[in-house]
Design a protein around this motif. Structure first.
Motif, short mmCIF file in Angstrom:
data_model
loop_
_atom_site.label_atom_id
_atom_site.label_comp_id
_atom_site.label_asym_id
_atom_site.label_seq_id
_atom_site.Cartn_x
_atom_site.Cartn_y
_atom_site.Cartn_z
N CYS A 109 0.83 -1.20 0.00
CA CYS A 109 0.00 0.00 0.00
C CYS A 109 0.87 1.26 0.00
CB CYS A 109 -0.93 -0.02 1.21
SG CYS A 109 -2.12 1.34 1.25
N LEU A 110 1.86 1.30 0.87
CA LEU A 110 2.76 2.46 0.92
C LEU A 110 3.49 2.61 -0.40
CD1 LEU A 110 4.06 4.78 2.46
CD2 LEU A 110 5.68 3.14 3.43
N ASN A 111 3.92 1.51 -0.97
CA ASN A 111 4.62 1.56 -2.26
C ASN A 111 3.72 2.15 -3.34
OD1 ASN A 111 7.06 0.66 -3.86
ND2 ASN A 111 5.43 -0.38 -4.98
N ALA A 115 4.65 5.54 -5.37
CA ALA A 115 4.81 5.42 -6.82
C ALA A 115 3.82 6.31 -7.57
CB ALA A 115 4.64 3.96 -7.25
N GLU A 116 2.58 6.34 -7.10
CA GLU A 116 1.57 7.18 -7.75
C GLU A 116 1.96 8.65 -7.67
OE1 GLU A 116 -3.13 8.52 -7.40
OE2 GLU A 116 -2.28 7.09 -5.96
N ARG A 124 9.10 15.47 -5.09
CA ARG A 124 10.15 14.88 -4.27
C ARG A 124 9.48 14.23 -3.06
NH1 ARG A 124 13.06 20.45 -3.91
NH2 ARG A 124 10.98 21.05 -4.58
N LEU A 125 9.94 13.03 -2.72
CA LEU A 125 9.31 12.24 -1.67
C LEU A 125 10.22 12.13 -0.46
CD1 LEU A 125 8.02 9.30 -3.91
CD2 LEU A 125 6.72 11.30 -3.14
N ARG A 155 12.23 -0.16 2.63
CA ARG A 155 12.23 -0.74 1.29
C ARG A 155 11.37 0.07 0.34
NH1 ARG A 155 11.98 -5.68 4.20
NH2 ARG A 155 9.70 -5.73 3.94
N ALA A 156 10.18 0.46 0.80
CA ALA A 156 9.30 1.26 -0.05
C ALA A 156 9.95 2.59 -0.40
CB ALA A 156 7.96 1.48 0.64
N ALA A 157 10.62 3.19 0.56
CA ALA A 157 11.30 4.46 0.30
C ALA A 157 12.40 4.28 -0.74
CB ALA A 157 11.87 5.02 1.60
#
Length: 215
Positions: A109-111, A115-116, A124-125, A155-157
């Motif tokens: 979900c976080l990924n 990504a979206e 920038r994230l 990992r998602a970051a």
């Protein structure tokens, strides 16, 4: 990550981001780390100006709650920098309500959200890790769930080229010299000092990065 007055910084997450903001006032930043970051950035300009700052934290949110409001609370506002702080409620609800948030589903979900956002906004994230400073014996057991969840956040970051703010490490280091309750009275919600440490960690991460190329 070079910031300027044309940037819009949006922070989204749970109560740690919310920090008592007035949800009827779009300019309200609450009394926590978001407020501290905005105050510091304004002070740095010397004129009281600075990047626009938006707080979209909502107390009690888990990652799935963020997903349900992501379009209206993030994408539609067109921020240039998006900071996400989520995860502790996904762990906490397991222990106080028996509500399970499987780590693989949490990560997926976080990924999706990161990504979206990168795809739609080219924003920038920034991802702030969840943290816990146990003040009761039972909270020590929460790491069984929180540690792999923190790994999932990292990992998602990494998978979405997001900058990482290790709030967990910053607060843990501070707890070596202070009582945990001085930083987070209930082990989860930061004191003013705890919020300042998170703000400092965010600012340090931003300052340590090379300037973005001209847009």
């Amino acid at each position: 990550m070079h910031l300027n007055e044309t940037d819009t910084l949006l922070f989204i997450g749970d109560s740690i981001t919310d920090a008592g903001r007035d949800r009827t006032d779009s300019a309200s930043l609450g009394s926590g780390y978001v407020h501290e970051i905005a105050r510091t950035l304004r002070a740095r300009t010397g004129t009281g100006a600075g990047p626009a700052v938006v707080n979209k934290g909502i107390s009690g949110n888990r990652v799935y709650d963020l997903e349900s409001r992501w379009t209206t609370d993030v994408i539609d506002l067109r921020p240039t920098v998006v900071t996400v702080k989520i995860g502790i409620n996904d762990t906490w609800r397991r222990y106080d309500r028996g509500l399970i948030s499987p780590v693989d589903e949490f990560e997926a979900c976080l990924n999706r959200l990161l990504a979206e956002t990168a795809r739609t906004l080219s924003a920038r994230l920034v991802v702030i890790t969840p943290f816990l400073l146990p003040v009761t014996p039972d909270q020590e057991g929460w790491y069984e769930d929180l540690s792999p969840r923190t790994d999932a956040v990292l990992r998602a970051a990494r998978g979405n080229a997001a900058h990482v703010v290790r709030a967990d490490l910053a607060l843990r280091r501070a707890a070596e010299e202070r009582e945990a309750a001085e930083l987070a009275p209930d082990g989860v919600h930061p004191s003013p000092l705890g919020h300042r440490l998170i703000a400092d960690a965010w600012l340090a991460a931003a300052d340590s990065l090379t300037p973005d190329p001209p847009r």
